[in-house]
Motif scaffolding. Structure first.
Motif, mmCIF file in Angstrom:
data_model
loop_
_atom_site.group_PDB
_atom_site.id
_atom_site.type_symbol
_atom_site.label_atom_id
_atom_site.label_comp_id
_atom_site.label_asym_id
_atom_site.label_seq_id
_atom_site.Cartn_x
_atom_site.Cartn_y
_atom_site.Cartn_z
ATOM 1 N N TYR A 196 68.107 53.620 22.921
ATOM 2 C CA TYR A 196 68.068 53.934 21.495
ATOM 3 C C TYR A 196 69.485 54.080 20.959
ATOM 4 O O TYR A 196 70.474 54.155 21.711
ATOM 5 C CB TYR A 196 67.281 55.216 21.252
ATOM 6 C CG TYR A 196 68.006 56.468 21.682
ATOM 7 C CD1 TYR A 196 68.760 57.212 20.763
ATOM 8 C CD2 TYR A 196 67.957 56.914 23.005
ATOM 9 C CE1 TYR A 196 69.432 58.352 21.152
ATOM 10 C CE2 TYR A 196 68.634 58.039 23.402
ATOM 11 C CZ TYR A 196 69.363 58.763 22.476
ATOM 12 O OH TYR A 196 70.040 59.887 22.866
ATOM 13 N N ILE B 149 63.186 62.679 21.001
ATOM 14 C CA ILE B 149 62.652 61.426 21.566
ATOM 15 C C ILE B 149 61.810 61.722 22.790
ATOM 16 O O ILE B 149 60.729 61.144 22.985
ATOM 17 C CB ILE B 149 63.808 60.468 21.894
ATOM 18 C CG1 ILE B 149 64.570 60.092 20.619
ATOM 19 C CG2 ILE B 149 63.286 59.214 22.584
ATOM 20 C CD1 ILE B 149 65.784 59.238 20.883
ATOM 21 N N GLY C 228 56.845 51.454 23.101
ATOM 22 C CA GLY C 228 58.016 51.409 22.224
ATOM 23 C C GLY C 228 57.637 51.393 20.760
ATOM 24 O O GLY C 228 58.250 52.112 19.942
ATOM 25 N N ARG C 229 56.630 50.607 20.393
ATOM 26 C CA ARG C 229 56.207 50.562 18.993
ATOM 27 C C ARG C 229 55.635 51.894 18.541
ATOM 28 O O ARG C 229 55.897 52.357 17.407
ATOM 29 C CB ARG C 229 55.181 49.445 18.799
ATOM 30 C CG ARG C 229 55.776 48.037 18.853
ATOM 31 C CD ARG C 229 54.778 47.027 18.326
ATOM 32 N NE ARG C 229 53.580 46.972 19.146
ATOM 33 C CZ ARG C 229 53.397 46.150 20.179
ATOM 34 N NH1 ARG C 229 54.374 45.304 20.515
ATOM 35 N NH2 ARG C 229 52.282 46.159 20.862
ATOM 36 N N GLN D 137 58.516 54.432 18.114
ATOM 37 C CA GLN D 137 59.311 54.113 16.935
ATOM 38 C C GLN D 137 58.571 54.499 15.651
ATOM 39 O O GLN D 137 59.180 55.002 14.693
ATOM 40 C CB GLN D 137 59.644 52.621 16.932
ATOM 41 C CG GLN D 137 60.509 52.168 15.772
ATOM 42 C CD GLN D 137 61.889 52.793 15.823
ATOM 43 O OE1 GLN D 137 62.639 52.561 16.757
ATOM 44 N NE2 GLN D 137 62.233 53.586 14.814
ATOM 45 N N LEU E 292 58.835 58.286 15.234
ATOM 46 C CA LEU E 292 60.182 58.688 14.838
ATOM 47 C C LEU E 292 60.465 58.334 13.385
ATOM 48 O O LEU E 292 61.156 59.080 12.675
ATOM 49 C CB LEU E 292 61.214 58.026 15.760
ATOM 50 C CG LEU E 292 61.216 58.492 17.224
ATOM 51 C CD1 LEU E 292 62.226 57.692 18.034
ATOM 52 C CD2 LEU E 292 61.514 59.985 17.330
ATOM 53 N N GLN E 293 59.946 57.223 12.916
ATOM 54 C CA GLN E 293 60.117 56.868 11.507
ATOM 55 C C GLN E 293 59.339 57.804 10.599
ATOM 56 O O GLN E 293 59.794 58.151 9.499
ATOM 57 C CB GLN E 293 59.689 55.422 11.284
ATOM 58 C CG GLN E 293 60.642 54.397 11.883
ATOM 59 C CD GLN E 293 60.184 52.974 11.653
ATOM 60 O OE1 GLN E 293 59.094 52.744 11.119
ATOM 61 N NE2 GLN E 293 61.000 52.005 12.073
ATOM 62 N N GLU F 20 66.727 54.604 16.173
ATOM 63 C CA GLU F 20 66.224 53.239 16.322
ATOM 64 C C GLU F 20 66.025 52.951 17.801
ATOM 65 O O GLU F 20 66.983 52.996 18.593
ATOM 66 C CB GLU F 20 67.216 52.245 15.713
ATOM 67 C CG GLU F 20 66.768 50.796 15.820
ATOM 68 C CD GLU F 20 67.787 49.844 15.224
ATOM 69 O OE1 GLU F 20 67.617 48.622 15.349
ATOM 70 O OE2 GLU F 20 68.784 50.339 14.641
ATOM 71 N N ILE F 21 64.762 52.673 18.196
ATOM 72 C CA ILE F 21 64.445 52.337 19.583
ATOM 73 C C ILE F 21 64.735 50.853 19.793
ATOM 74 O O ILE F 21 64.098 49.992 19.179
ATOM 75 C CB ILE F 21 62.975 52.668 19.924
ATOM 76 C CG1 ILE F 21 62.698 54.158 19.692
ATOM 77 C CG2 ILE F 21 62.673 52.291 21.365
ATOM 78 C CD1 ILE F 21 63.474 55.078 20.581
ATOM 79 N N THR G 145 62.216 49.481 25.421
ATOM 80 C CA THR G 145 61.461 50.403 26.263
ATOM 81 C C THR G 145 61.290 49.750 27.626
ATOM 82 O O THR G 145 60.765 48.642 27.725
ATOM 83 C CB THR G 145 60.098 50.734 25.659
ATOM 84 O OG1 THR G 145 60.281 51.246 24.340
ATOM 85 C CG2 THR G 145 59.362 51.749 26.510
#
Length: 653
Positions: free
Chosen positions: A434, A457, A490-491, A494, A497-498, A505-506, A509
Motif C-alpha cells: 500500500y 489496514i 484486495g478489492r 480497498q 478503506l475508501q 491506496e492498496i 494483495t
C-alpha cells in the motif's frame, strides 16, 4: 602567591597561613582518616553485595558514593602536603651531620648492590614526589571502582526497608559534609588559600550522596530512572578523578624545589563549576590570572563582548525563532502546512516559508513511499539480526507447512469429514502492498482521519478475511479459489478503506502462503511424495529407453561402417588386380618370351625365397656320365639363428 624560603625565609612567621598550618594539618588528617574509612567500607559492601546480587542497584550506588568520597580524600591529602610544608617551614632547621660509616669489605658486594638500587629508587621517588603519587593512586582507585560497577542494563527493582535506611545514612553524611563545606567556604583566603578548592570538592561528594539518596527513595519495580540515575551519578566523580590524574601527571614537568612553596594539585575545574549561578568564564579568568598573569578584564575586546553578549544573544534567538518558519520537505515527502492549527495547503518537496512556530507548522506526509504490511505480526520487541549475503537462508524464509511463521494468521473455514460438516483451522500469510494516495485529499485524509495507518489496514483486513473464509472450503481454498482469492480480498479491503476516507491506496494483495491443517498437510505431503516418485520412475524409464536406443544406433553404425570398409577394400583389390593385368598384358605385347621368362624367374625366386636348394649342373661328370653324389649324413652345425633342413639320405642322379 608562592613563597621562596631563600628570599623571604624570615618573614613567613608573620603570615597567617603559616601560623595556622599546623592546626590545619591535624584537622585535615582527622577528616581524611574518617573519609578513608567510610570510602573503604562502601567499597567492601559493594564488593560483597555484587557477589551475591550482581543485578542490584546497591553496588553501583555505593561505588559512586565512595568515588565521591575518594576524590574529596585526594584533595584533602593534597592540601595536607601543602600545610605540612608550611608548618615545617616555621620549625628551626636541624643540622643533620653526615654519619660516618665503616668501610665495607669487598665480600659485601651484594649488600652494596642492594643499597645502590635502593638509593636509585629513593631518588626516583623523590624526583616524582609523594603528593603526585598519592594523588594519582586515589584517582586510579576511583576510576577502577567506577569501571567495575558501571552497568546501564540493571533492571528496575524495589529495595524495601534497606533503601530508606541507606537514604537516611546518605543524607546524614551529606549534611556532615555540608557543615564541613560551609566551614571551608568561610575561611579567609589569607589564612587558608586551599579552603575554597576543597569546598568545591566537598560539593562533589555532597551532590553524589544527595542524588544517591534520591535514587533510593524513589526506587521501585515500575520505575527505571532511579536505577539509571544511580549508575550515571558516577560520571561526576569520574570526571573529577580523570582531571586529578592529569594534574598529577602534568606536575612531573613543573619545576620543584624544596625551598619553594608547593601549590595545591588536588583541585578540579569540574568541581569549580558546582556553584550557583554557574560562572565557568569567571573560573577560567581566575585560572588565567593566577597561572599566567593574564587579566581578561583589562582587554577591551573581552569587555566589549561581555557588554554585547546579551543583545547579540537576543538577536540570534530572534533570528533563530524566525527561521522556524522555513520548512524543508524531502523528495519522498509532502508537507501539510497548518496556520494557527488549520490545514491550509499541501506542500511539495523543497523549501517553503511561513509563519514561525507555534503559529505555523508543517506536518510531513509520505509521497509515493510503498509499504508492505502483514495481517499478523509477531513479537515486535524481538531483535532483528541481519543475515549474511553468502550464508544460509534465514528462518523466516522457510515456507514448509511444519515450520512456525510469526506472520501467519489463523482462519476458520468450512470442511467435510465422513459426509459431515465440520470446520478446519488454516494458517495464512496475507500481505498488502500500500501507499498513501498521491492526491492532496488523500494526504489530508491519511493525516487527520487515521492515527495509525498500519493498524487501520490490519484491523480492516482481519475483518475482511474472516468474512471471506467463512464461505470457502478447504478443497476450494487449495484449488481453484486460490487464484481469485487475493484479488477479492484486495478489492474488499480497498472498498472499506475508501468508505472510511483513510487516503490509503492498496497496490497489491499477495497470498504469501497457505498452511492447511495437520491432516490435510500430511495427506498433501503423501500426494507430493507419490507424484515425485512417479516422476522419478518415468524419468528412469525414459533414461533406460534412451540408453537402449542409443546402443542400437551405435551397433548399427558400427556394422554399416564395417560393411563400407570391406566393400572399399574389395573394390581397391579388384582395381589393383585389373591394373596389374593391364600392365602385364602390355608388357607381354611388347617383350614377348622375355617377359614370360622374367616373370617365371620372378615367381620362382619368390616361391623359393626361404627354401634350401641344391642345384646341379648337367655338365658335371662329362661323357654322358651322370654326376655322383655323396649321400652320407653329416650333422649340421647347431645354429639357431640360421636353421637348415638336413639332406635326406638317398641317391640322386
Amino acid at each position: 602567591m608562592q613563597v621562596d624560603l631563600e628570599i623571604e625565609g624570615a618573614r613567613v612567621a608573620e603570615w597567617p597561613r603559616f601560623q595556622r598550618a599546623a592546626l590545619q594539618t591535624r584537622r585535615l588528617k582527622r577528616i581524611a582518616l574518617a573519609l578513608a574509612g567510610l570510602a573503604g567500607l562502601g567499597l567492601v559492601l559493594a564488593f560483597f553485595i555484587g557477589l551475591f546480587s550482581p543485578q542490584s542497584l546497591w553496588p553501583a550506588l555505593l561505588v559512586s558514593q565512595s568515588a565521591g568520597l575518594i576524590v574529596l580524600l585526594a584533595g584533602l591529602q593534597s592540601a595536607g602536603w601543602v600545610t605540612r610544608w608550611r608548618s615545617e617551614a616555621l620549625a628551626p632547621a636541624v643540622d643533620n651531620a653526615p654519619v660516618e660509616t665503616e668501610p665495607v669489605e669487598d665480600s659485601d658486594w651484594y649488600e652494596r648492590m642492594l643499597e645502590g638500587i635502593s638509593a636509585r629508587w629513593v631518588g626516583l621517588l623523590k624526583q616524582i614526589g609523594a603528593p603526585a603519587l598519592w594523588l594519582s593512586g586515589w584517582a586510579l582507585l576511583a576510576l577502577l571502582s567506577l569501571e567495575q560497577a558501571w552497568n546501564l542494563d540493571l533492571p528496575a527493582a524495589s529495595l524495601g526497608v534497606s533503601a530508606s535506611v541507606g537514604a537516611v545514612v546518605s543524607l546524614l553524611l551529606a549534611f556532615s559534609l555540608l557543615v564541613f563545606e560551609r566551614q571551608l567556604a568561610q575561611q579567609p583566603p589569607i589564612e587558608w588559600p586551599e579552603a575554597l578548592p576543597l569546598a568545591q570538592l566537598a560539593r562533589v561528594a555532597i551532590a553524589v550522596l544527595v542524588l544517591g539518596a534520591l535514587c533510593l527513595l524513589f526506587a521501585a519495580d515500575t520505575s527505571i530512572w532511579p536505577t539509571r540515575l544511580g549508575v550515571l551519578i558516577g560520571v561526576l566523580p569520574g570526571l573529577v578523578a580523570v582531571e586529578l590524574l592529569l594534574r598529577a601527571i602534568l606536575s612531573l614537568f613543573s619545576p620543584r624545589r624544596d625551598s619553594l612553596e608547593p601549590t595545591l594539585m588536588g583541585r578540579s575545574f569540574v568541581a569549580d563549576l558546582l556553584r550557583w549561578p554557574p560562572q565557568p568564564l569567571l573560573v577560567l579568568q581566575h585560572e588565567l590570572h593566577n597561572r599566567f598573569g593574564i587579566d581578561l578584564r583589562q582587554i577591551w575586546a573581552f569587555s566589549y563582548m561581555r557588554r554585547a553578549f546579551f543583545p547579540v544573544l537576543a538577536l540570534v534567538a530572534l533570528v533563530g525563532w524566525s527561521l522556524t518558519g522555513v520548512h524543508e520537505v524531502a523528495l519522498q515527502e509532502r508537507g501539510i502546512y497548518e496556520r494557527f492549527g488549520e490545514p491550509v495547503q499541501v506542500l511539495g518537496p523543497g523549501l517553503h516559508g511561513g509563519l514561525p512556530w507555534p503559529w505555523g507548522r508543517v506536518l510531513k506526509v509520505e509521497n509515493g513511499v510503498v509499504h508492505e504490511l502483514a495481517t499478523s505480526v509477531g513479537d515486535s520487541n524481538a531483535l532483528v539480526q541481519a543475515e549474511p549475503a553468502e550464508g544460509p537462508a534465514p528462518v523466516n524464509a522457510n515456507r514448509l507447512w511444519d515450520a512456525t511463521h510469526v506472520n501467519d494468521k489463523s482462519q476458520v473455514i468450512a470442511s467435510r469429514r465422513a459426509d459431515k460438516q465440520s470446520f478446519e483451522i488454516v494458517n495464512m500469510d496475507v500481505r498488502f502492498v500500500y501507499r498513501i494516495g498521491l492526491t492532496d485529499a488523500a494526504a489530508l485524509a491519511a493525516t487527520y482521519n487515521s492515527a495509525d495507518v498500519p493498524t487501520l489496514i490490519r484491523s480492516t483486513a482481519s475483518r475482511i478475511l474472516v468474512h471471506e473464509f467463512a464461505s470457502r472450503t478447504l478443497d476450494g481454498l487449495l484449488g481453484a479459489d486460490r487464484v481469485s482469492l487475493a484479488d477479492e480480498i484486495g478489492r474488499a479491503v480497498q472498498a472499506d478503506l475508501q468508505s472510511l476516507d483513510s487516503g490509503v491506496e492498496i497496490l497489491a494483495t499477495v497470498v504469501e502462503a497457505i498452511h492447511p491443517p495437520a491432516g490435510a498437510a500430511n495427506a498433501y505431503h503423501g500426494v507430493q511424495a507419490a507424484q515425485i516418485g512417479a516422476q522419478a520412475l518415468i524419468a528412469r524409464e525414459r533414461g533406460a529407453a534412451a540408453e537402449q536406443t542409443n546402443q542400437a544406433q551405435l551397433q548399427a553404425s558400427i556394422a554399416h561402417d564395417q560393411a563400407q570398409a570391406t566393400a572399399r577394400e574389395i573394390n581397391a583389390a579388384a582395381e589393383a588386380a585389373g591394373l596389374r593385368f593391364d600392365a602385364e598384358r602390355q608388357a607381354y605385347a611388347k617383350a614377348g618370351h622375355a617377359f614370360l621368362l622374367e616373370q617365371y624367374f620372378s615367381q620362382l625366386s619368390h616361391g623359393l625365397d626361404k627354401a634350401n636348394l641344391l642345384i646341379l649342373d648337367h655338365r658335371v661328370g662329362g661323357s654322358g656320365n651322370a654326376p655322383t653324389l655323396d649321400l652320407r649324413t653329416f650333422p649340421l652345425p647347431a645354429d639357431p639363428a640360421s636353421p637348415r633342413n638336413p639332406v635326406l639320405p638317398g641317391a640322386a642322379h
